[in-house]
Scaffold this active site. Structure first.
Site, short mmCIF file in Angstrom:
data_model
loop_
_atom_site.label_atom_id
_atom_site.label_comp_id
_atom_site.label_asym_id
_atom_site.label_seq_id
_atom_site.Cartn_x
_atom_site.Cartn_y
_atom_site.Cartn_z
N HIS A 133 16.61 5.91 -1.88
CA HIS A 133 16.55 5.01 -3.04
C HIS A 133 16.25 3.59 -2.62
O HIS A 133 15.43 2.91 -3.20
CB HIS A 133 17.91 4.96 -3.74
CG HIS A 133 18.26 6.23 -4.42
ND1 HIS A 133 19.54 6.65 -4.59
CD2 HIS A 133 17.48 7.15 -4.99
CE1 HIS A 133 19.55 7.79 -5.23
NE2 HIS A 133 18.31 8.12 -5.48
N ARG A 148 2.69 12.74 -6.76
CA ARG A 148 3.72 13.62 -6.19
C ARG A 148 4.65 14.06 -7.31
O ARG A 148 5.71 13.45 -7.54
CB ARG A 148 4.51 12.89 -5.12
CG ARG A 148 3.71 12.56 -3.85
CD ARG A 148 4.61 11.87 -2.85
NE ARG A 148 4.06 11.84 -1.52
CZ ARG A 148 3.46 10.78 -0.98
NH1 ARG A 148 3.31 9.68 -1.67
NH2 ARG A 148 2.99 10.83 0.25
N ARG A 169 -0.59 16.86 -7.88
CA ARG A 169 -0.21 17.84 -6.86
C ARG A 169 0.94 18.66 -7.39
O ARG A 169 1.91 18.10 -7.92
CB ARG A 169 0.22 17.14 -5.58
CG ARG A 169 0.66 18.15 -4.53
CD ARG A 169 0.97 17.52 -3.23
NE ARG A 169 2.24 16.81 -3.25
CZ ARG A 169 2.72 16.17 -2.20
NH1 ARG A 169 2.02 16.12 -1.09
NH2 ARG A 169 3.88 15.57 -2.27
N GLU A 186 -2.72 20.02 5.45
CA GLU A 186 -1.63 19.31 6.11
C GLU A 186 -0.84 20.22 7.04
O GLU A 186 0.12 19.81 7.65
CB GLU A 186 -0.71 18.65 5.07
CG GLU A 186 -0.23 19.56 3.97
CD GLU A 186 0.67 18.85 2.97
OE1 GLU A 186 1.05 17.70 3.19
OE2 GLU A 186 0.99 19.47 1.94
N ASN A 215 0.69 12.89 6.91
CA ASN A 215 2.14 12.77 7.14
C ASN A 215 2.67 14.09 7.69
O ASN A 215 3.43 14.12 8.64
CB ASN A 215 2.88 12.43 5.84
CG ASN A 215 2.39 11.15 5.23
OD1 ASN A 215 1.72 10.37 5.88
ND2 ASN A 215 2.69 10.94 3.96
N ASP A 216 2.25 15.18 7.05
CA ASP A 216 2.71 16.48 7.53
C ASP A 216 1.83 17.02 8.65
O ASP A 216 2.33 17.68 9.56
CB ASP A 216 2.73 17.48 6.37
CG ASP A 216 3.99 17.31 5.55
OD1 ASP A 216 5.07 17.28 6.15
OD2 ASP A 216 3.88 17.18 4.32
N ARG A 227 8.97 14.26 10.88
CA ARG A 227 8.46 12.98 10.37
C ARG A 227 9.56 12.03 9.91
O ARG A 227 9.32 10.84 9.76
CB ARG A 227 7.46 13.22 9.23
CG ARG A 227 8.07 13.84 8.01
CD ARG A 227 7.01 14.30 7.02
NE ARG A 227 6.87 13.39 5.90
CZ ARG A 227 6.13 13.64 4.82
NH1 ARG A 227 5.44 14.77 4.73
NH2 ARG A 227 6.04 12.78 3.85
N CYS A 273 -4.85 11.41 1.96
CA CYS A 273 -3.79 10.76 1.19
C CYS A 273 -2.52 10.54 1.99
O CYS A 273 -1.49 10.19 1.44
CB CYS A 273 -3.49 11.56 -0.07
SG CYS A 273 -2.94 13.23 0.26
C1 PEP Z 1 1.14 14.16 3.56
O1 PEP Z 1 1.83 15.06 4.04
O2 PEP Z 1 0.38 13.44 4.24
C2 PEP Z 1 1.21 13.86 2.12
C3 PEP Z 1 0.38 13.02 1.58
O3 PEP Z 1 2.17 14.46 1.38
P1 PEP Z 1 3.74 14.11 1.42
O4 PEP Z 1 3.89 12.79 2.16
O5 PEP Z 1 4.18 14.02 0.01
O6 PEP Z 1 4.32 15.26 2.14
MG MG Z 2 2.72 16.53 2.82
#
Ligand code: PEP
Ligand code: MG
Length: 588
Positions: free
Chosen positions: A195, A302, A338, A437, A460-461, A471, A508
């Site tokens: 938060h 998201r 998504r 991802e 990110n993933d 992560r 993204c």
């Molecule tokens: C990612 O994994 O890069 C992504 C954009 O999705 P999230 O960060 O919501 O897992």
């Molecule tokens: Mg992701």
């Protein structure tokens, strides 16, 4: 004594100010058996009910106060979730039962019940679960403070210009930050998705979270310097360092003003190559900040945040209204919805994800959707229906290969059949894309390209799974390397597969916000970049400083490099030459 601490960079910006400590640790509670007789029990239950009712009134007041345009919409949503916990009859009933059956004081009963809920949430072991666990403890502590006749909101009076230092902050505390005009926030707990982090970003307040054992080493009023972009906290900095911090803060302010002036200009490289610059959102109201920052579409909505912090999943109709609002507000610009990515580091009460040893490798995202088909189908129905109101596409998170992607397409077909049967309007040719991802999906991206309408690379993933680095774990954060040669090769493979099949490829993940990484994306020929709304002006400025041809040559060079450090140095060197004012060390 100067003290330097590192934490998780939660919200960018630089600030310097006197520390204001907010004590938010739960009050100590002891067990007190009730006197004999029914009266004592009834009196205690009455005391408990009053404390809960007062808690509800307190939070409802804050929620009403933050429902205006001055406050980020996230705040009202979080207050709503907080209120739902206090209004949860199960909590009230379980606590009453504990008072009656164990004949104990209400404070003790509240703690015990909250503790058992917390333990159940903790068992999941994932990050989002932990955040909701904190909500339960905040709610319990509010009731306990009310029972004790104490002020339940320790952050109610915040001095303007202060750096708030706390073990943790509740959403209510954060609501006071809006009014207190504080300079920055530093907490010992939290993650980028907590938060505190989400709200600090929405408020534009510099924040560093996850700074271990800080509170004990900061005296009230001591000068604290905070760099939210780098995750740095310096307590009692020497005079020279203070001047340097002030200078960086001033330059950052100037740059932000200059970037805002970039205004309507397109994200176009120096040699005239247009990149579509879209925004990632978590909440529907962020559409306004996306548009305000100059985003040309939503590259990632998201939607899982609609499911989080509530006892039941949102209904199809409720989702329809939300998606329609986003689609029509953005129209004719594109919106990429998504499907929910729950589990892993994001949690909702329903669909329920049981405790898992490895949640990131567990029942998450599309896997959960394929298992909870009714919930998944309801979401797809809402998306198909909302697509009539704008330029909507849908994509699936955590696809592993053709098998699960096709299974998900089957659910789309089922949703369409159902809508036809119900005589409800929907978009028949809704484009359905695939997130890349998971490394296995990238490796078979050429096969996936036969079924997907577009690709969206989620670094990110992808970085997490390619390098086997959690992560969200600060202990291995230094090994989380988006510039690792393996990641570069995977990205090249993903883009090539899309290109060869004539599919648009977007990106993204947070890597797209890194000024150093942007030449990599441009040089790989990624068509669309989607970043947090606040990052749009900076990304645009960097793209406008790049030559596509130079970027392609850099990519060739980077793909020859052996380590993440070598790759980073290539892009660092280029950034220092091509856009020296926009490199990270100048930005923070
Ligand atoms: C990612 O994994 O890069 C992504 C954009 O999705 P999230 O960060 O919501 O897992
Ligand atoms: Mg992701």
């Amino acid at each position: 004594m100067t003290e330097r601490r590192g934490g998780i960079p939660a919200s960018p910006g630089i600030a310097l100010g006197p520390a204001h400590l907010v004590e938010r640790r739960p009050l100590a509670v002891s067990r007190r058996p009730l006197e004999a007789g029914a009266d004592a029990v009834e009196a205690e239950v009455e005391r408990l009910r009053e404390a809960i009712v007062r808690g509800r009134e307190q939070v409802a007041r804050v929620r009403d106060r933050v429902r205006d345009a001055r406050h980020p919409p996230e705040l009202a949503q979080m207050m709503e979730a907080h209120l739902q916990l206090l209004e949860d009859e199960a909590l009230e009933r379980a606590t009453e039962r504990a008072v009656r059956e164990e004949r104990v004081n209400a404070e003790w009963a509240v703690r015990q019940v909250a503790e058992s809920i917390r333990a159940a949430l903790e068992a999941s072991g994932d990050e989002f679960f932990r955040e909701r666990r904190d909500d339960v403890l905040f709610a319990a502590d509010r009731i306990v403070r009310n029972l004790a006749g104490l002020q339940p909101d320790p952050a109610a009076d915040l001095p303007a210009g202060a750096v708030v230092v706390a073990h943790e902050l509740s959403p209510v505390d954060m609501s006071h930050l809006v009014h207190g005009a504080v300079a920055a926030v530093v907490t010992e707990t939290g993650s980028r998705t907590s938060h505190t982090a989400i709200l600090a970003r929405a408020l534009g307040l510099p924040a560093v979270v996850g700074v271990e054992d800080l509170v004990g080493s900061v005296a009230e009023g001591a000068t604290v310097a905070v760099d939210g972009g780098r995750g740095e906290v310096v307590v009692a900095p020497p005079a020279g360092e203070m001047a340097a911090f002030r200078d960086r803060a001033r330059r950052l302010g100037e740059l932000q003003r200059a970037l805002r002036d970039e205004g309507e200009r397109p994200a176009e490289t120096r040699d005239g190559c247009r990149i579509a610059l879209w925004a990632n959102i978590e909440f529907p109201d962020e559409v306004d900040s996306a548009l305000g920052g100059g985003a040309e579409g939503i590259g990632l909505y998201r939607t899982e945040f609609l499911y989080v912090g509530r006892p039941q999943p949102p209904s199809e109709e409720e989702q329809l209204r939300v998606y329609e609002r986003v689609a029509s507000r953005m129209a004719p610009r594109p919106v990429t919805l998504r499907t929910f990515d729950l589990g892993g580091d994001k949690f909702a009460t329903r669909p329920q994800v049981a405790g898992e040893l490895n949640p990131a490798l567990g029942l998450r995202a599309l896997r959960l959707g394929l298992r909870e088909r009714d919930v998944f189908r309801a979401q797809l129905r809402a998306m198909l229906r909302a697509a009539v109101s704008g330029n909507v596409a849908v994509m699936f998170p955590m696809v592993c290969g053709v098998g699960d992607f096709r299974e998900a397409l089957d659910v789309v077909a089922e949703a369409k059949d159902g809508l036809r049967h119900d005589g409800l309007p929907f978009r028949e040719d809704l484009p359905v894309g695939c997130m890349l991802e998971v490394p296995s999906a990238v490796v078979v991206a050429d096969l996936l390209a036969r079924y997907a309408a577009f690709f969206s690379i989620g670094t990110n993933d992808l970085v997490q799974y390619a390098l086997a680095i959690d992560r969200g774990n600060e202990r291995v954060a230094h090994l989380y390397q988006p510039f690792h040669p393996a990641v570069l090769r995977l990205m090249r493979q993903a883009v090539r597969a899309g290109r060869d099949a004539g599919l648009p490829v977007s990106m993204c993940g947070a890597m797209a916000e890194d000024p150093l990484a942007l030449p990599l994306l441009v040089g790989l020929d990624i068509d669309r970049i989607s970043v947090a709304p606040a990052s749009v002006p900076l990304v645009k400025a960097v793209v406008r400083s790049i030559h596509r041809d130079a970027a392609r040559r850099l990519v060739d060079e980077a793909l020859e490099a052996r380590t993440a450090e070598e790759v980073a140095e290539i892009f660092h060197g280029h950034a220092r030459r091509a856009y020296p004012d926009l490199v990270p060390e100048r930005l923070s």
